[in-house]
Design a protein around this motif. Sequence first.
Motif, PDB file in Angstrom:
ATOM      1  N   ASN A  68       0.820  -1.208   0.000  1.00 19.80           N
ATOM      2  CA  ASN A  68       0.000   0.000   0.000  1.00 19.80           C
ATOM      3  C   ASN A  68       0.855   1.260   0.000  1.00 19.80           C
ATOM      4  OD1 ASN A  68      -2.417  -1.432   0.015  1.00 19.80           O
ATOM      5  ND2 ASN A  68      -2.549  -1.477   2.245  1.00 19.80           N
ATOM      6  N   LEU A  69       1.909   1.250   0.808  1.00 18.10           N
ATOM      7  CA  LEU A  69       2.771   2.427   0.897  1.00 18.10           C
ATOM      8  C   LEU A  69       3.510   2.673  -0.412  1.00 18.10           C
ATOM      9  CD1 LEU A  69       4.284   2.008   4.497  1.00 18.10           C
ATOM     10  CD2 LEU A  69       2.627   3.723   3.740  1.00 18.10           C
ATOM     11  N   MET A  70       4.105   1.616  -0.981  1.00 22.42           N
ATOM     12  CA  MET A  70       4.898   1.782  -2.186  1.00 22.42           C
ATOM     13  C   MET A  70       4.033   2.157  -3.389  1.00 22.42           C
ATOM     14  SD  MET A  70       7.756   1.936  -3.740  1.00 22.42           S
ATOM     15  CE  MET A  70       9.003   1.215  -2.648  1.00 22.42           C
TER      16      MET A  70
ATOM     17  N   GLY B 283       1.102   3.603  -3.404  1.00 22.69           N
ATOM     18  CA  GLY B 283       0.609   4.961  -3.219  1.00 22.69           C
ATOM     19  C   GLY B 283       1.681   5.997  -3.474  1.00 22.69           C
ATOM     20  N   TYR B 284       2.880   5.733  -2.975  1.00 27.60           N
ATOM     21  CA  TYR B 284       3.994   6.657  -3.183  1.00 27.60           C
ATOM     22  C   TYR B 284       4.320   6.791  -4.669  1.00 27.60           C
ATOM     23  CZ  TYR B 284       8.773   8.371  -3.416  1.00 27.60           C
ATOM     24  OH  TYR B 284       9.900   9.081  -3.753  1.00 27.60           O
ATOM     25  N   LEU B 285       4.413   5.670  -5.372  1.00 28.29           N
ATOM     26  CA  LEU B 285       4.763   5.720  -6.790  1.00 28.29           C
ATOM     27  C   LEU B 285       3.685   6.417  -7.608  1.00 28.29           C
ATOM     28  CD1 LEU B 285       6.319   2.174  -7.369  1.00 28.29           C
ATOM     29  CD2 LEU B 285       7.524   4.362  -7.223  1.00 28.29           C
ATOM     30  N   ALA B 286       2.416   6.124  -7.319  1.00 30.32           N
ATOM     31  CA  ALA B 286       1.326   6.748  -8.074  1.00 30.32           C
ATOM     32  C   ALA B 286       1.374   8.268  -7.938  1.00 30.32           C
ATOM     33  CB  ALA B 286      -0.024   6.216  -7.592  1.00 30.32           C
ATOM     34  N   LEU B 287       1.624   8.763  -6.740  1.00 31.77           N
ATOM     35  CA  LEU B 287       1.701  10.208  -6.537  1.00 31.77           C
ATOM     36  C   LEU B 287       2.968  10.785  -7.160  1.00 31.77           C
ATOM     37  CD1 LEU B 287       0.446  10.484  -2.840  1.00 31.77           C
ATOM     38  CD2 LEU B 287      -0.777  11.141  -4.926  1.00 31.77           C
ATOM     39  N   THR B 288       4.074  10.068  -7.044  1.00 31.76           N
ATOM     40  CA  THR B 288       5.345  10.563  -7.579  1.00 31.76           C
ATOM     41  C   THR B 288       5.307  10.647  -9.096  1.00 31.76           C
ATOM     42  OG1 THR B 288       6.570   9.668  -5.694  1.00 31.76           O
ATOM     43  CG2 THR B 288       7.831  10.160  -7.684  1.00 31.76           C
ATOM     44  N   TYR B 289       4.692   9.662  -9.761  1.00 32.83           N
ATOM     45  CA  TYR B 289       4.590   9.698 -11.214  1.00 32.83           C
ATOM     46  C   TYR B 289       3.955  11.006 -11.691  1.00 32.83           C
ATOM     47  CZ  TYR B 289       5.453   4.612 -11.366  1.00 32.83           C
ATOM     48  OH  TYR B 289       5.987   3.357 -11.254  1.00 32.83           O
ATOM     49  N   LEU B 290       2.977  11.511 -10.926  1.00 31.08           N
ATOM     50  CA  LEU B 290       2.267  12.720 -11.331  1.00 31.08           C
ATOM     51  C   LEU B 290       3.150  13.961 -11.284  1.00 31.08           C
ATOM     52  CD1 LEU B 290      -1.125  12.137  -9.453  1.00 31.08           C
ATOM     53  CD2 LEU B 290      -0.637  11.762 -11.882  1.00 31.08           C
TER      54      LEU B 290
ATOM     55  N   VAL C 206      12.503  -1.219 -12.675  1.00 27.07           N
ATOM     56  CA  VAL C 206      11.190  -1.770 -12.350  1.00 27.07           C
ATOM     57  C   VAL C 206      10.272  -0.761 -11.646  1.00 27.07           C
ATOM     58  CG1 VAL C 206      10.016  -3.434 -10.845  1.00 27.07           C
ATOM     59  CG2 VAL C 206      11.797  -4.217 -12.401  1.00 27.07           C
ATOM     60  N   PRO C 207      10.751   0.018 -10.649  1.00 28.39           N
ATOM     61  CA  PRO C 207       9.831   0.940  -9.971  1.00 28.39           C
ATOM     62  C   PRO C 207       9.238   2.020 -10.865  1.00 28.39           C
ATOM     63  CG  PRO C 207      11.755   0.524  -8.601  1.00 28.39           C
ATOM     64  CD  PRO C 207      12.055  -0.054  -9.949  1.00 28.39           C
ATOM     65  N   VAL C 208       9.859   2.298 -12.012  1.00 29.18           N
ATOM     66  CA  VAL C 208       9.292   3.292 -12.925  1.00 29.18           C
ATOM     67  C   VAL C 208       8.727   2.641 -14.183  1.00 29.18           C
ATOM     68  CG1 VAL C 208      10.583   5.269 -12.114  1.00 29.18           C
ATOM     69  CG2 VAL C 208      11.611   3.774 -13.820  1.00 29.18           C
ATOM     70  N   GLY C 209       8.743   1.318 -14.233  1.00 28.14           N
ATOM     71  CA  GLY C 209       8.223   0.616 -15.395  1.00 28.14           C
ATOM     72  C   GLY C 209       6.781   0.969 -15.727  1.00 28.14           C
ATOM     73  N   PRO C 210       5.873   1.059 -14.742  1.00 32.42           N
ATOM     74  CA  PRO C 210       4.477   1.386 -15.073  1.00 32.42           C
ATOM     75  C   PRO C 210       4.301   2.713 -15.795  1.00 32.42           C
ATOM     76  CG  PRO C 210       4.603   0.461 -12.870  1.00 32.42           C
ATOM     77  CD  PRO C 210       6.018   0.666 -13.327  1.00 32.42           C
TER      78      PRO C 210
ATOM     79  N   VAL D 151       2.451  -4.555  -6.152  1.00 31.11           N
ATOM     80  CA  VAL D 151       2.590  -3.107  -6.321  1.00 31.11           C
ATOM     81  C   VAL D 151       2.155  -2.686  -7.717  1.00 31.11           C
ATOM     82  CG1 VAL D 151       4.231  -1.202  -6.497  1.00 31.11           C
ATOM     83  CG2 VAL D 151       4.381  -2.788  -4.579  1.00 31.11           C
ATOM     84  N   ILE D 152       2.670  -3.352  -8.750  1.00 27.64           N
ATOM     85  CA  ILE D 152       2.332  -2.930 -10.106  1.00 27.64           C
ATOM     86  C   ILE D 152       0.872  -3.220 -10.435  1.00 27.64           C
ATOM     87  CG2 ILE D 152       4.707  -3.133 -10.909  1.00 27.64           C
ATOM     88  CD1 ILE D 152       3.967  -5.725 -12.279  1.00 27.64           C
ATOM     89  N   ALA D 153       0.287  -4.241  -9.787  1.00 26.31           N
ATOM     90  CA  ALA D 153      -1.139  -4.490  -9.986  1.00 26.31           C
ATOM     91  C   ALA D 153      -1.960  -3.307  -9.477  1.00 26.31           C
ATOM     92  CB  ALA D 153      -1.555  -5.772  -9.276  1.00 26.31           C
ATOM     93  N   ARG D 154      -1.536  -2.732  -8.364  1.00 27.59           N
ATOM     94  CA  ARG D 154      -2.211  -1.537  -7.841  1.00 27.59           C
ATOM     95  C   ARG D 154      -2.078  -0.364  -8.806  1.00 27.59           C
ATOM     96  NH1 ARG D 154      -3.354  -1.037  -2.336  1.00 27.59           N
ATOM     97  NH2 ARG D 154      -3.979  -3.078  -1.522  1.00 27.59           N
ATOM     98  N   LEU D 155      -1.020  -0.390  -9.620  1.00 20.85           N
ATOM     99  CA  LEU D 155      -0.782   0.681 -10.585  1.00 20.85           C
ATOM    100  C   LEU D 155      -1.360   0.363 -11.957  1.00 20.85           C
ATOM    101  CD1 LEU D 155       2.908   1.474  -9.572  1.00 20.85           C
ATOM    102  CD2 LEU D 155       0.876   2.814  -8.996  1.00 20.85           C
ATOM    103  N   GLY D 156      -2.129  -0.720 -12.039  1.00 18.46           N
ATOM    104  CA  GLY D 156      -2.851  -1.032 -13.262  1.00 18.46           C
ATOM    105  C   GLY D 156      -2.181  -2.001 -14.204  1.00 18.46           C
TER     106      GLY D 156
END
Length: 241
Positions: free
Chosen positions: A15-17, A19-26, A61-65, A93-98
């Motif tokens: 959940n933390l990762m 959420g953090y990545l989704a906000l950071t991507y923006l 990998v953390p920026v792959g999505p 994590v990536i499933a949460r990101l779609g």
Amino acid sequence: MRPLRSPWVMSLLVNLMSGYLALTYLTLRWTREGQQIATDVQARALAGRSGVILALWHSRVPVGPATWPQGADKPEIRVLVSQSRDGEFIARVIARLGLPSIRGSSLKKTDTAKNKGGEQAFRDMVKWVKDGGAMAITPDGPRGPVEVLQKGAVALARVSGAPVLFVGVAMKPCLRLGTWDRTIIPLPFARAAMVWDGPATAGRDDDPDALAEAWGERLSAVSRRAETLVGEMDGAPPPSS
């Protein structure tokens, strides 16, 4: 990672990762080179039911999505993720990101399909790509050597007949973990760059060793170019052991 053995800790970290990545991507400030290459291949995939393979190094990998926008005008994408506990964390994590995953690892002589799911994962990837989907792979993962492209990527391209796109991603500032590949974690409002190369194809008469070497060089080249665009001059991989 020992903390991931706890289901509660796993869930919290996912959940933390995510959420953090989704906000950071923006917040990332992107520079893109060769984006039309990906756009053209995506359009052909949608029009002709011919899938596509996306290759990026494991450290990204953390920026792959962020490399494959989702939408009705894009081929659906799946990501190859190992069946390890770390892989389970990445898959969630990536499933949460779609981005759904296909689970499995490249088989080695001491592995079994039962333990690693490599043979089934390969069949699943071939079917997905032949049906017109996009498949994201990290061809030096999950255990390295760092930035050495394994022949599984060539085999997937050869059997599926799909073109391969190489994408290099970099950002500054970022965190680099103390893992075998120095995985990067994006920081909010960082300068980011995405560089594309391809498409490349694998014929049945091509030498897989030669293709793996050439494709690895191309993937490293776009990675170094992305690092240059953001001013990250120390992004080269550590020496392989």
